[in-house]
Motif scaffolding. Structure first.
Motif, mmCIF file in Angstrom:
data_model
loop_
_atom_site.group_PDB
_atom_site.id
_atom_site.type_symbol
_atom_site.label_atom_id
_atom_site.label_comp_id
_atom_site.label_asym_id
_atom_site.label_seq_id
_atom_site.Cartn_x
_atom_site.Cartn_y
_atom_site.Cartn_z
ATOM 1 N N ARG A 216 0.721 -1.073 -0.063
ATOM 2 C CA ARG A 216 0.014 0.019 0.003
ATOM 3 C C ARG A 216 0.916 1.297 0.090
ATOM 4 O O ARG A 216 0.496 2.065 -0.566
ATOM 5 N N SER A 217 1.871 1.360 0.685
ATOM 6 C CA SER A 217 2.937 2.407 0.721
ATOM 7 C C SER A 217 3.476 2.555 -0.504
ATOM 8 O O SER A 217 3.652 3.672 -1.074
ATOM 9 N N ARG A 218 3.782 1.600 -1.185
ATOM 10 C CA ARG A 218 4.554 1.600 -2.647
ATOM 11 C C ARG A 218 3.454 2.390 -3.409
ATOM 12 O O ARG A 218 3.881 3.066 -4.415
ATOM 13 N N ARG B 209 0.993 4.386 -2.772
ATOM 14 C CA ARG B 209 0.890 5.737 -2.398
ATOM 15 C C ARG B 209 1.951 6.564 -3.050
ATOM 16 O O ARG B 209 1.824 7.609 -3.554
ATOM 17 N N HIS B 210 3.241 5.974 -2.836
ATOM 18 C CA HIS B 210 4.267 6.789 -3.399
ATOM 19 C C HIS B 210 4.018 6.804 -4.861
ATOM 20 O O HIS B 210 4.568 7.995 -5.587
ATOM 21 N N PRO C 182 8.735 0.544 0.534
ATOM 22 C CA PRO C 182 7.599 1.384 1.563
ATOM 23 C C PRO C 182 7.995 2.456 2.399
ATOM 24 O O PRO C 182 7.159 3.264 2.416
ATOM 25 N N GLU C 183 9.233 2.534 2.851
ATOM 26 C CA GLU C 183 9.623 3.366 4.027
ATOM 27 C C GLU C 183 10.188 4.809 3.417
ATOM 28 O O GLU C 183 10.603 5.559 4.046
#
Ligand SMILES: *Cc1c(COP(=O)(O)O)cnc(C)c1O
Length: 383
Positions: free
Chosen positions: A256-258, A260-261, A351-352
């Protein structure tokens, strides 16, 4: 505000490690005090957990993604004289696995928007010797599996999915790797689900294939010192399985973070003369965020100077690799694959990544076009 002079890596593995460090050290301590280092409880548990996560009945842990592909072909009895259709625009291991079993890779072109197999091209490549298709879910985006499965059914072909870049990608509720006969995963350290060394997995809903894969990965040996068939040493080890068990619960949040980026990148780059990935498909887990640009090498150099590290996945397609020239039809045979090889650029993606880093990358890309446009305008004005 972004901090000038800060480097943005393509991938940073230290950040996820910091989160699991304490738990992992405990797990490693437990394993090392028992010294049960292979085919023990962690491998068994990871196989069960990963199969449950994907919604597939069997997972067999193996040494790495290349072994996964190699053994998948072996399990399907594919070998010399057989043709296997795949894409040339992939990491070389996809083709290598076909060559390792002595079969013939038949390379087809990709779709320029999705970067995955052009199913019509695959259809035209079918011959009486074709035995299997290996679609690759490249960069985290699922190939057109409806098209591939339809083609395979009509011609009686096996489908082996190369899901090495698509852990957790799903379309209509079906996870990448679970749609064809066998799905192959790599847990190479930088993949969406990565171990701390070499690791891989093979998944299938077919109990017979699962059984064969289990025997093949352990020297063709269903029981100790009894070798039923020629396999290889291709086992997943306990330490890697322990890492994967700790990281699996974070995979969906990481994906999900990927995404979003990716949305932020695409919004920020929208007005620039680059092609950004199509975000319409919600099945893309962005193992890599790949743009296309003319003058890619100059852009890459500019970004490097700004401390933004990028990659090219991959600069030379399989059909033009020296190891494959006997099988490809040479330069000019796969126009889309050959064209995009000179245009693709992978921006930092993990992700981070912080919002500041994503901004910094997008600003650096924008900065390149601001200056290069200024230069070309002044050249035009002068001529
Ligand atoms: C990483 C990868 C492989 C090979 O996996 P290894 O674990 O490195 O052997 C195969 N295919 C694709 C598309 C990959 O990205």
């Amino acid at each position: 505000m972004t901090t000038p002079g800060t480097e943005v890596p393509l991938v940073d593995l230290a950040r996820p490690h910091a989160r699991i460090k304490a738990m992992l050290e405990q797990e490693f301590d437990a394993i090392l005090s028992g010294m049960r280092l292979f085919l023990g409880p962690n491998v068994q548990a990871f196989q069960d957990e990963f199969a449950r996560y994907l919604g597939v009945s069997h997972c067999v842990g193996v040494a790495d993604g290349t072994t996964a592909l190699h053994l998948a072909l072996r399990a399907c009895d594919i070998g010399p004289g057989d043709e296997v259709i795949t894409v040339s625009h992939t990491f070389y291991a996809t083709a290598e696995a076909i060559l390792l079993v002595g079969a013939t890779p038949v390379f087809v072109d990709v779709d320029p928007v999705t970067f995955t197999m052009d199913v019509e091209a695959a259809e035209s490549a079918v011959t009486p010797r074709t035995r299997a298709i290996i679609p690759v879910h490249l960069y985290g985006r699922m190939a057109d599996m409806d098209g591939v499965m339809d083609l395979a059914r009509r011609h009686g072909l096996r489908v082996i999915e190369d899901a090495c870049q698509a852990h957790g990608a799903r379309r209509n509720g079906h996870a990448a790797g679970t749609i064809g006969d066998i799905g192959c995963f790599s847990f190479y350290y930088s993949k969406n689900l990565g171990a701390y060394g070499e690791a891989g997995g093979v998944v299938t809903n077919d109990p017979k294939l699962a059984e064969r894969l289990t025997v093949l990965r352990d020297h063709g040996s269903p029981r100790r010192y009894y070798h039923e068939m020629v396999g290889l040493n291709g086992r997943l080890d306990e330490l890697q399985a322990a890492v994967l068990r700790l990281k699996l619960p974070e995979l969906d949040a990481g994906n999900r973070s990927r995404r979003r980026h990716a949305r932020t990148y695409s919004a920020k780059l929208a007005s620039l003369p680059v092609v950004t990935p199509d975000l319409a498909d919600d099945d893309h887990v962005f193992h890599l965020y790949v743009i296309r640009s003319h003058g890619r090498d100059a852009l890459q150099k500019h970004l490097e100077k700004q401390g933004v590290h990028t990659g090219i996945h991959y600069p030379i397609p399989c059909h033009l690799q020296p190891a494959c020239t006997a099988y490809g039809r040479g330069l000019g045979s796969l126009p889309v694959t050959e064209r995009i090889g000179g245009e693709i650029l992978s921006l930092p993606m993990f992700p981070e990544l912080t919002n500041e880093e994503v901004d910094r990358v997008a600003d650096a890309v924008e900065g390149y076009f601001a200056t290069s446009m200024a230069v070309s305008t002044s050249v035009d004005a002068a001529s």
